[in-house]
Motif scaffolding. Structure first.
Motif, PDB file in Angstrom:
ATOM      1  N   UNK A 127      60.293  -1.670 -12.897  1.00 33.11           N
ATOM      2  CA  UNK A 127      60.673  -1.190 -11.571  1.00 33.11           C
ATOM      3  C   UNK A 127      60.217   0.250 -11.353  1.00 33.11           C
ATOM      4  N   UNK A 128      60.238   1.065 -12.415  1.00 35.92           N
ATOM      5  CA  UNK A 128      59.751   2.434 -12.305  1.00 35.92           C
ATOM      6  C   UNK A 128      58.273   2.415 -11.935  1.00 35.92           C
ATOM      7  N   UNK A 129      57.943   3.069 -10.824  1.00 38.87           N
ATOM      8  CA  UNK A 129      56.561   3.113 -10.364  1.00 38.87           C
ATOM      9  C   UNK A 129      56.159   1.954  -9.474  1.00 38.87           C
ATOM     10  N   UNK A 143      55.976   6.035  -5.071  1.00 39.70           N
ATOM     11  CA  UNK A 143      54.672   5.539  -4.614  1.00 39.70           C
ATOM     12  C   UNK A 143      54.495   5.476  -3.097  1.00 39.70           C
ATOM     13  N   UNK A 144      55.565   5.706  -2.324  1.00 36.39           N
ATOM     14  CA  UNK A 144      55.486   5.557  -0.870  1.00 36.39           C
ATOM     15  C   UNK A 144      54.910   6.817  -0.220  1.00 36.39           C
ATOM     16  N   UNK A 145      53.656   7.077  -0.499  1.00 39.31           N
ATOM     17  CA  UNK A 145      53.009   8.312  -0.042  1.00 39.31           C
ATOM     18  C   UNK A 145      52.928   8.401   1.476  1.00 39.31           C
ATOM     19  N   UNK A 146      52.671   7.274   2.148  1.00 41.96           N
ATOM     20  CA  UNK A 146      52.557   7.315   3.614  1.00 41.96           C
ATOM     21  C   UNK A 146      53.899   7.657   4.252  1.00 41.96           C
ATOM     22  N   UNK A 147      54.996   7.123   3.693  1.00 39.34           N
ATOM     23  CA  UNK A 147      56.328   7.426   4.233  1.00 39.34           C
ATOM     24  C   UNK A 147      56.692   8.890   3.989  1.00 39.34           C
ATOM     25  N   UNK A 182      65.989   9.128  -0.276  1.00 35.95           N
ATOM     26  CA  UNK A 182      65.095   9.533  -1.365  1.00 35.95           C
ATOM     27  C   UNK A 182      63.747  10.019  -0.827  1.00 35.95           C
ATOM     28  N   UNK A 183      63.253   9.393   0.224  1.00 37.44           N
ATOM     29  CA  UNK A 183      61.984   9.812   0.836  1.00 37.44           C
ATOM     30  C   UNK A 183      62.120  11.215   1.426  1.00 37.44           C
ATOM     31  N   UNK A 184      63.233  11.496   2.074  1.00 41.22           N
ATOM     32  CA  UNK A 184      63.471  12.834   2.633  1.00 41.22           C
ATOM     33  C   UNK A 184      63.517  13.871   1.510  1.00 41.22           C
ATOM     34  N   UNK A 185      64.152  13.524   0.395  1.00 41.96           N
ATOM     35  CA  UNK A 185      64.184  14.437  -0.750  1.00 41.96           C
ATOM     36  C   UNK A 185      62.778  14.697  -1.280  1.00 41.96           C
ATOM     37  N   UNK A 186      61.990  13.655  -1.465  1.00 45.25           N
ATOM     38  CA  UNK A 186      60.621  13.804  -1.973  1.00 45.25           C
ATOM     39  C   UNK A 186      59.763  14.640  -1.016  1.00 45.25           C
ATOM     40  N   UNK A 191      62.774  12.301  -7.837  1.00 43.90           N
ATOM     41  CA  UNK A 191      63.699  11.184  -8.001  1.00 43.90           C
ATOM     42  C   UNK A 191      63.573  10.637  -9.421  1.00 43.90           C
ATOM     43  N   UNK A 192      64.560   9.855  -9.838  1.00 50.62           N
ATOM     44  CA  UNK A 192      64.515   9.269 -11.171  1.00 50.62           C
ATOM     45  C   UNK A 192      65.193   7.905 -11.152  1.00 50.62           C
ATOM     46  N   UNK A 193      64.802   7.046 -12.095  1.00 50.38           N
ATOM     47  CA  UNK A 193      65.421   5.732 -12.228  1.00 50.38           C
ATOM     48  C   UNK A 193      66.737   5.885 -12.979  1.00 50.38           C
ATOM     49  N   UNK A 194      67.799   5.335 -12.423  1.00 51.54           N
ATOM     50  CA  UNK A 194      69.124   5.423 -13.033  1.00 51.54           C
ATOM     51  C   UNK A 194      69.253   4.401 -14.169  1.00 51.54           C
ATOM     52  N   UNK A 195      70.249   4.595 -15.005  1.00 45.93           N
ATOM     53  CA  UNK A 195      70.457   3.682 -16.128  1.00 45.93           C
ATOM     54  C   UNK A 195      70.749   2.266 -15.646  1.00 45.93           C
ATOM     55  N   UNK A 196      71.661   2.117 -14.684  1.00 48.88           N
ATOM     56  CA  UNK A 196      71.904   0.794 -14.098  1.00 48.88           C
ATOM     57  C   UNK A 196      72.229   0.829 -12.612  1.00 48.88           C
ATOM     58  N   UNK A 197      72.157   1.981 -11.985  1.00 48.03           N
ATOM     59  CA  UNK A 197      72.295   2.067 -10.542  1.00 48.03           C
ATOM     60  C   UNK A 197      73.716   1.911 -10.032  1.00 48.03           C
ATOM     61  N   UNK A 198      73.836   1.945  -8.702  1.00 45.94           N
ATOM     62  CA  UNK A 198      75.112   1.743  -8.004  1.00 45.94           C
ATOM     63  C   UNK A 198      74.952   0.551  -7.069  1.00 45.94           C
TER      64      UNK A 198
END
Length: 367
Positions: free
Chosen positions: A156-158, A235-239, A261-265, A271-278
């Motif tokens: 899922x990462x990337x 990877x969402x460079x256009x967004x 997350x897009x606004x942060x980027x 951003x980072x991949x979480x261990x198991x998310x929410x």
């Protein structure tokens, strides 16, 4: 209930761990990242939520399917998860308003699902070892071949998945004579987000994931919205480019989940991949502006870097997740921009955060 022969099935995790169960209907295999949702209700909305695209969903509630399905309780036109895993599956349902059983719903969309799984043990394992790729299969005597196929499934990462679930062409939602107009970027948007915006006297034009600022601005919107969605945001460079353009023109902007997350980027925050998310409908969040607590619906496997957010001169953290103190909301100090990591539209879930749609309208009025 129609008679369905139950076949032995397994869950094979990427690290080689195996859990056992039985097929619910069809036989076969399904691959994806295994994750879990803690909500006791809302299974139909969850499995049709585009943010779950490509994932094997574990339901932590002990019984699934008891209230059937209803044609209006969907968040997209199709099932989005790769496969379903549960403990007890109800082939019969008792809700008078339901129009089909969950079994019939899964059959309609050809989704492979398994039950009779020790989901408490499986979820405990995921919590300890992190979300990982897996396969659910009735090919219980073909473990080595399944391992080889599983090894070829991308992490899922990337992984960019918004293009898999986004609309192919723009479309409109709401009353064209509404007071406000909003251009929405569809990265995997939920229908209930659009319903909530339309309720606020908004006419929305929904654009594909790779739309440009010029295309979205041609609608003459009063504000912009960036939706939820699946996969890695990086990877969402256009967004990200689009978001920078919206901010450069100082237009009102609201982002939810992947949009957050897009606004942060776009502001240089990683951003980072979480261990198991929410993933669930009872996640506690504190609004740092009001001091109030909120019970929220959440669905994300990535988060933004808190230290970088705190050190950013133009960003203020507005909400935090009370379980792990991850950033749950932000706003820009110099721009008319804000976002949250959770789902104020719920569906399923509580309505504690519905005020955020009103906040967006108030921001539009200030433009």
């Amino acid at each position: 209930m129609k008679y369905t022969k139950r076949h032995k099935a397994i869950i094979l995790l990427a690290d080689g761990t195996i859990f056992h169960g039985k097929s619910i209907g069809k036989q076969g295999s399904a691959f994806g990242e295994v994750c879990f949702n803690t909500g006791a209700t809302g299974y139909q909305e969850v499995i049709t939520d585009p943010s779950y695209f490509g994932q094997l969903m574990v339901a932590t509630t002990a019984h699934l399917g008891s209230y059937g399905t209803h044609k209006d309780e969907v968040e997209s036109d199709a099932i989005q998860i790769a496969g379903l895993i549960c403990k007890n599956f109800s082939f019969n349902y008792s809700r008078p308003a339901a129009d089909a059983s969950l079994e019939e719903f899964l059959d309609k969309y050809d989704l492979f699902a398994i039950s009779d799984v020790d989901t408490r043990a499986l979820v405990s394992y995921i919590r300890d070892n992190g979300a990982m790729n897996a396969v659910i299969s009735t090919e219980v005597d073909n473990i080595e071949a399944l391992k080889k196929q599983l090894a070829d499934v991308p992490e899922m990462k990337g992984l960019e998945l918004a293009s898999k679930v986004s609309t192919k062409a723009p479309y409109f939602v709401g009353d064209e004579n509404a007071t406000y107009r909003v251009s929405a970027l569809d990265l995997g948007i939920k229908r209930n987000i659009l319903r909530n915006l339309a309720k606020k006297d908004v006419y929305i034009k929904v654009f594909p994931y790779d739309a440009t600022y010029e295309q979205m601005d041609a609608f003459k919107p009063d504000g912009f919205f960036i939706s939820n969605g699946p996969g890695d945001p990086e990877p969402l460079e256009s967004a990200i480019t689009l978001t920078k353009e919206i901010m450069k023109h100082n237009r009102p902007l609201f982002g939810i989940c992947l949009g957050h997350q897009i606004i942060a980027l776009a502001n240089g925050i990683s951003t980072y991949k979480m261990n198991n998310g929410h993933r669930g409908i009872n996640h506690p969040v504190k609004n740092l502006i009001t001091g109030k607590g909120e019970i929220t619906s959440q669905n994300h496997g990535f988060a933004i870097n808190r230290e970088e957010t705190e050190n950013h001169p133009d960003i203020e953290i507005t909400h935090v997740h009370l379980n792990d103190h991850t950033v749950a909301g932000l706003r820009m100090k110099s721009k008319n921009v804000f976002s949250v990591q959770y789902h104020p539209e719920a569906s399923p879930g509580p309505n504690d955060a519905n005020y955020l749609f009103d906040q967006f309208i108030e921001n539009i009025k200030k433009k």
